[in-house]
Design a protein around this motif. Structure first.
Motif, PDB file in Angstrom:
ATOM      1  N   GLU A   1       0.812   9.463  -5.566  1.00  0.00           N
ATOM      2  CA  GLU A   1       1.131  10.881  -5.340  1.00  0.00           C
ATOM      3  C   GLU A   1       1.620  11.545  -6.625  1.00  0.00           C
ATOM      4  O   GLU A   1       1.422  12.726  -6.840  1.00  0.00           O
ATOM      5  CB  GLU A   1       2.216  11.037  -4.251  1.00  0.00           C
ATOM      6  CG  GLU A   1       1.780  10.642  -2.845  1.00  0.00           C
ATOM      7  CD  GLU A   1       0.513  11.358  -2.393  1.00  0.00           C
ATOM      8  OE1 GLU A   1       0.373  12.547  -2.696  1.00  0.00           O
ATOM      9  OE2 GLU A   1      -0.349  10.707  -1.762  1.00  0.00           O
ATOM     10  N   SER A   2       2.268  10.730  -7.503  1.00  0.00           N
ATOM     11  CA  SER A   2       2.801  11.311  -8.742  1.00  0.00           C
ATOM     12  C   SER A   2       1.707  11.437  -9.804  1.00  0.00           C
ATOM     13  O   SER A   2       1.947  11.957 -10.890  1.00  0.00           O
ATOM     14  CB  SER A   2       3.936  10.438  -9.271  1.00  0.00           C
ATOM     15  OG  SER A   2       3.402   9.206  -9.693  1.00  0.00           O
TER      16      SER A   2
ATOM     17  N   GLN B   1       0.789   4.034  -2.709  1.00  0.00           N
ATOM     18  CA  GLN B   1       0.444   5.394  -2.306  1.00  0.00           C
ATOM     19  C   GLN B   1       1.477   6.392  -2.845  1.00  0.00           C
ATOM     20  O   GLN B   1       1.120   7.440  -3.388  1.00  0.00           O
ATOM     21  CB  GLN B   1       0.368   5.463  -0.766  1.00  0.00           C
ATOM     22  CG  GLN B   1      -0.361   6.684  -0.221  1.00  0.00           C
ATOM     23  CD  GLN B   1      -1.770   6.818  -0.800  1.00  0.00           C
ATOM     24  OE1 GLN B   1      -2.505   5.829  -0.861  1.00  0.00           O
ATOM     25  NE2 GLN B   1      -2.123   8.017  -1.261  1.00  0.00           N
ATOM     26  N   ALA B   2       2.759   5.996  -2.720  1.00  0.00           N
ATOM     27  CA  ALA B   2       3.833   6.871  -3.207  1.00  0.00           C
ATOM     28  C   ALA B   2       3.681   7.098  -4.707  1.00  0.00           C
ATOM     29  O   ALA B   2       3.872   8.202  -5.215  1.00  0.00           O
ATOM     30  CB  ALA B   2       5.177   6.243  -2.899  1.00  0.00           C
ATOM     31  N   TRP B   3       3.305   6.028  -5.409  1.00  0.00           N
ATOM     32  CA  TRP B   3       3.120   6.144  -6.864  1.00  0.00           C
ATOM     33  C   TRP B   3       1.915   7.044  -7.184  1.00  0.00           C
ATOM     34  O   TRP B   3       1.984   7.893  -8.070  1.00  0.00           O
ATOM     35  CB  TRP B   3       2.927   4.734  -7.448  1.00  0.00           C
ATOM     36  CG  TRP B   3       2.603   4.718  -8.913  1.00  0.00           C
ATOM     37  CD1 TRP B   3       3.453   4.990  -9.940  1.00  0.00           C
ATOM     38  CD2 TRP B   3       1.336   4.419  -9.504  1.00  0.00           C
ATOM     39  NE1 TRP B   3       2.804   4.872 -11.145  1.00  0.00           N
ATOM     40  CE2 TRP B   3       1.502   4.517 -10.903  1.00  0.00           C
ATOM     41  CE3 TRP B   3       0.090   4.063  -9.007  1.00  0.00           C
ATOM     42  CZ2 TRP B   3       0.463   4.288 -11.803  1.00  0.00           C
ATOM     43  CZ3 TRP B   3      -0.945   3.822  -9.903  1.00  0.00           C
ATOM     44  CH2 TRP B   3      -0.763   3.941 -11.285  1.00  0.00           C
TER      45      TRP B   3
ATOM     46  N   LYS C   1      -5.373  10.953  -9.645  1.00  0.00           N
ATOM     47  CA  LYS C   1      -5.168  10.233  -8.382  1.00  0.00           C
ATOM     48  C   LYS C   1      -6.497   9.768  -7.765  1.00  0.00           C
ATOM     49  O   LYS C   1      -6.664   8.593  -7.418  1.00  0.00           O
ATOM     50  CB  LYS C   1      -4.419  11.158  -7.411  1.00  0.00           C
ATOM     51  CG  LYS C   1      -4.045  10.490  -6.132  1.00  0.00           C
ATOM     52  CD  LYS C   1      -3.382  11.456  -5.190  1.00  0.00           C
ATOM     53  CE  LYS C   1      -3.439  10.857  -3.802  1.00  0.00           C
ATOM     54  NZ  LYS C   1      -3.355  11.819  -2.762  1.00  0.00           N
TER      55      LYS C   1
ATOM     56  N   LYS D   1       3.974  -4.028  -8.218  1.00  0.00           N
ATOM     57  CA  LYS D   1       5.073  -3.375  -8.932  1.00  0.00           C
ATOM     58  C   LYS D   1       4.873  -3.530 -10.454  1.00  0.00           C
ATOM     59  O   LYS D   1       5.092  -2.598 -11.222  1.00  0.00           O
ATOM     60  CB  LYS D   1       6.412  -3.990  -8.515  1.00  0.00           C
ATOM     61  CG  LYS D   1       7.051  -3.166  -7.412  1.00  0.00           C
ATOM     62  CD  LYS D   1       8.292  -3.762  -6.808  1.00  0.00           C
ATOM     63  CE  LYS D   1       9.320  -4.284  -7.732  1.00  0.00           C
ATOM     64  NZ  LYS D   1      10.404  -5.011  -7.068  1.00  0.00           N
TER      65      LYS D   1
ATOM     66  N   ARG E   1       0.812  -1.222   0.000  1.00  0.00           N
ATOM     67  CA  ARG E   1       0.000   0.000   0.000  1.00  0.00           C
ATOM     68  C   ARG E   1       0.847   1.275   0.000  1.00  0.00           C
ATOM     69  O   ARG E   1       0.560   2.228  -0.720  1.00  0.00           O
ATOM     70  CB  ARG E   1      -0.954   0.013   1.194  1.00  0.00           C
ATOM     71  CG  ARG E   1      -2.174  -0.815   0.916  1.00  0.00           C
ATOM     72  CD  ARG E   1      -3.081  -0.946   2.093  1.00  0.00           C
ATOM     73  NE  ARG E   1      -3.765  -2.218   2.022  1.00  0.00           N
ATOM     74  CZ  ARG E   1      -4.791  -2.441   1.214  1.00  0.00           C
ATOM     75  NH1 ARG E   1      -5.274  -1.492   0.466  1.00  0.00           N
ATOM     76  NH2 ARG E   1      -5.351  -3.634   1.165  1.00  0.00           N
ATOM     77  N   SER E   2       1.926   1.241   0.835  1.00  0.00           N
ATOM     78  CA  SER E   2       2.748   2.455   0.905  1.00  0.00           C
ATOM     79  C   SER E   2       3.438   2.714  -0.444  1.00  0.00           C
ATOM     80  O   SER E   2       3.549   3.854  -0.886  1.00  0.00           O
ATOM     81  CB  SER E   2       3.784   2.330   2.012  1.00  0.00           C
ATOM     82  OG  SER E   2       4.355   1.063   1.974  1.00  0.00           O
ATOM     83  N   PHE E   3       3.834   1.596  -1.098  1.00  0.00           N
ATOM     84  CA  PHE E   3       4.467   1.735  -2.423  1.00  0.00           C
ATOM     85  C   PHE E   3       3.462   2.344  -3.412  1.00  0.00           C
ATOM     86  O   PHE E   3       3.767   3.283  -4.149  1.00  0.00           O
ATOM     87  CB  PHE E   3       4.942   0.350  -2.897  1.00  0.00           C
ATOM     88  CG  PHE E   3       5.380   0.310  -4.326  1.00  0.00           C
ATOM     89  CD1 PHE E   3       6.624   0.814  -4.702  1.00  0.00           C
ATOM     90  CD2 PHE E   3       4.547  -0.216  -5.304  1.00  0.00           C
ATOM     91  CE1 PHE E   3       7.022   0.792  -6.029  1.00  0.00           C
ATOM     92  CE2 PHE E   3       4.941  -0.234  -6.627  1.00  0.00           C
ATOM     93  CZ  PHE E   3       6.179   0.268  -6.990  1.00  0.00           C
TER      94      PHE E   3
END
Ligand SMILES: Nc1ncnc2c1ncn2[C@@H]1O[C@H](COP(=O)(O)OP(=O)(O)OP(=O)(O)O)[C@@H](O)[C@H]1O
Ligand SMILES: [Mg+2]
Length: 608
Positions: free
Chosen positions: A20-21, A16-18, A26, A61, A12-14
């Motif tokens: 954001e871009s 989420q970071a994606w 979004k 990924k 999820r954190s991965f």
């Protein structure tokens, strides 16, 4: 060293970071993630089988990689062209789903694909019926799902060696679309799948159609490949850019290294998880370089990219550490419809200049061959004492390679054509059978022929050579004695119609063989089985990339008959005598000797 458990960090954190871009999209993407992602991940874990299992994190990924390489541009277009926000989000949903099936659902087997398709329809029944969702692509112009099938071009294969022919199918289109997109955006792909599912064909096709700023290198790994061999092969395609920097020989190009059979290298010991060539490849991926083996100094490697393939059906697995560096796509076995399409296209191209009644039979031939192939596959299963009962698409492919040997002067009726097809089928399949299996096969064959042709099938299996010959025999053997060049003395591929002629032809060939003082004298009695075997061996030697394994009890004439058959074909015969103490070095010495002899005699090799 700090260990971080993947379940604690999670994907999820991965993601989420994606996200954001993704700024403008979004919110919409978050809605789709909520709607589909969790449910499909959970469903896959519970219901689907992955021949090469992937973790949730790897799946996510891959999802991000596919989205960034495939849906990036449509995203921009969508914003430009869709005035309505609902229409925009509906279109984006399609792109999201396309990426989802080829990432989270990209490693599942055929049944898994159907299950995921059902589950997606349960979540939202908006999808088009008829085909599973994997059979659709998104047309970037209309942003609608369109079947891949409609995109398959009906082209004739180029005139090239048989093994280089690649016929476009749904599989070649959809896999090459995804793999080429990922590769061109620097994402590594590992193609998995059972043997014969078309992985190598796909990779070679991708390498041959790469844009001009790419060059390709193929590397085949085997159980005995050492890490030093991998390093030296890759380095041979690189050149020194500066003291400690290596890059592709052509400075303007990026090198795509295709590594086939990635899971083949041996482990250092049964307990060890490591396979040295794979560790070296991982080092190249992670650190963009390796150590120079002579100077022990670090070498940076630039502009190299890895594409790889491995067979998932041979039970070999690779360490999850290297596996995690790749986006995994599972190749399912081509559907019968696609197999029919491939071979029908090849035959259509061959029969272009043949009479109309022959041309019209291609569909019927391919259907008959596929039906026989399926029957053999289900009725003659591999057992410990019949390890050679392993039938796959390679065997079927060789049947059509055999059919292509005929020219139009030697096919004067449809019956003649079907007799040729049955001959090729029997050479590739039933020649492996013992007497009992052969009888069983003949029964099955008769039933299928009766069903396919009705009562007109009587003439198909009668042999012009006599009742004991079990079907027609085709060969290109002639009485031309100029065996100084390989394949130089072979005649037209035609049916052998006269037993006496065949006998006397082989007797003459044997006499010629014995008259040459460098050959040890062969005192052969040419009885029926010996003739059959000589013709079979001769046929395989004549085929491009023809390989053969002769199985039988001692004294059944495998060596002698191979000697004479290779002599008739104008090939150089060499024998490796394998003893209990035979080691790899002996084999390499043997290969060296026959290569030296080959250069001196300018004849192809025929090892035994
Ligand atoms: N699109 C195609 N056009 C023509 N021939 C094809 C096509 N796809 C597959 N084939 C044929 O199918 C056979 C198997 O293909 P391939 O060697 O690519 O399988 P693979 O997945 O690499 O198998 P393995 O795991 O055993 O290496 C080959 O004989 C190849 O010529
Ligand atoms: Mg392969």
């Amino acid at each position: 060293m700090i260990f971080v458990d993947s379940t604690t960090v999670g994907w999820r954190s991965f993601l989420q970071a994606w996200l954001e871009s993704k700024k403008d999209v979004k919110v919409v993407l978050e809605y789709f993630i909520e709607k589909y992602l969790d449910k499909i991940l959970m469903f896959k874990k519970r219901q689907c089988f992955e021949p090469v299992p992937i973790t949730d994190f790897s799946a996510i990924k891959t999802f991000v990689a596919i989205y960034d390489s495939i849906a990036f541009e449509p995203e921009a277009n969508l914003k430009k062209y869709h005035a309505s926000e609902t229409a925009f989000s509906r279109s984006l949903e399609k792109w999201f789903l396309f990426c989802l099936i080829w990432s989270v659902g990209g490693a599942v087997n055929e049944t898994g694909r159907v299950l995921i398709d059902h589950r997606l329809r349960e979540i939202d029944p908006q999808f088009m019926p008829l085909r599973v969702i994997y059979e659709y692509y998104i047309d970037p112009k209309s942003n609608e799902f369109e079947p891949w099938e409609e995109k398959v071009p009906s082209i004739m294969p180029k005139s090239c060696p048989y093994y280089d022919m690649v016929i476009p199918t749904i599989d070649t289109l959809r896999y090459s679309h995804i793999i080429a997109s990922l590769t061109s955006t620097n994402h590594r792909v590992l193609m998995c799948g059972s043997t014969g599912s078309g992985k190598t064909t796909m990779a070679i096709n991708i390498l041959s159609t790469l844009p001009q700023f790419f060059s390709g290198l193929t590397l085949n790994l085997s159980a005995s490949t050492k890490s030093s061999t991998v390093q030296s092969i890759i380095e041979s395609s690189l050149e020194k850019r500066s003291k400690d920097k290596l890059g592709p020989k052509d400075k303007k190009k990026r090198l795509i290294i295709f590594i086939d059979d990635l899971n083949m290298p041996k482990k250092t010991s049964t307990q060890s998880p490591s396979q040295p060539p794979l560790e070296l490849i991982r080092q190249l991926i992670d650190h963009h370089g390796w150590y120079n083996r002579e100077k022990s100094s670090w070498q940076h490697i630039f502009d190299c990219h890895i594409l790889s393939a491995m067979t998932s059906s041979n039970g070999r697995v690779i360490p999850s550490r290297i596996q995690s560096r790749f986006n995994i796509i599972n190749f399912v076995e081509p559907a019968e419809q696609q197999i029919v399409h491939i071979f029908q296209t090849i035959l259509n191209s061959k029969f272009q200049s043949f009479p109309l009644d022959i041309k019209l039979q291609t569909v019927s031939i391919v259907k008959l061959m596929c039906r026989l192939y399926n029957e053999v596959k289900t009725n003659f299963l591999q057992t410990p004492n019949k390890p050679h009962f392993l039938f796959n698409i390679y065997d079927l492919s060789r049947v059509f390679q055999g059919i292509l040997q005929i020219d139009k002067e030697h096919i004067n009726s449809q019956t003649c054509l079907f007799r040729l097809c049955l001959h090729e089928f029997m050479r590739n399949f039933s020649d492996r059978f013992s007497q009992n299996d052969e009888t069983r096969f003949t029964k099955i064959l008769k039933t299928i022929l009766l069903d396919h042709f009705g009562t007109d099938c009587k003439d198909l299996m009668t042999s012009s050579l006599g009742d004991n010959w079990n079907g027609p025999i085709y060969s290109s053997i002639t009485d031309d004695d100029d065996n100084t060049t390989f394949r130089g003395n072979s005649g037209a591929y035609r049916e052998m119609c006269n037993e006496r002629e065949v006998m006397s032809l082989l007797r003459d060939k044997l006499a010629t063989y014995n008259s040459n003082p460098i050959n040890s004298h062969l005192d052969l009695v040419l009885f029926e089985d010996a003739i059959k075997h000589i013709l079979r061996i001769y046929r395989v030697i004549q085929l491009e990339r023809g390989n053969m394994s002769l199985i039988g009890n001692a004294g059944t004439g495998r060596e002698t008959l191979s000697r004479i058959a290779s002599n008739i074909a104008g090939a150089y015969f060499s024998m490796f005598e394998v003893t209990d103490n035979y080691i790899r070095k002996d084999f390499l010495e043997g290969v060296k000797t026959i290569h030296i002899k080959q250069v001196l005699r300018i004849k192809p090799l025929f090892g035994f």
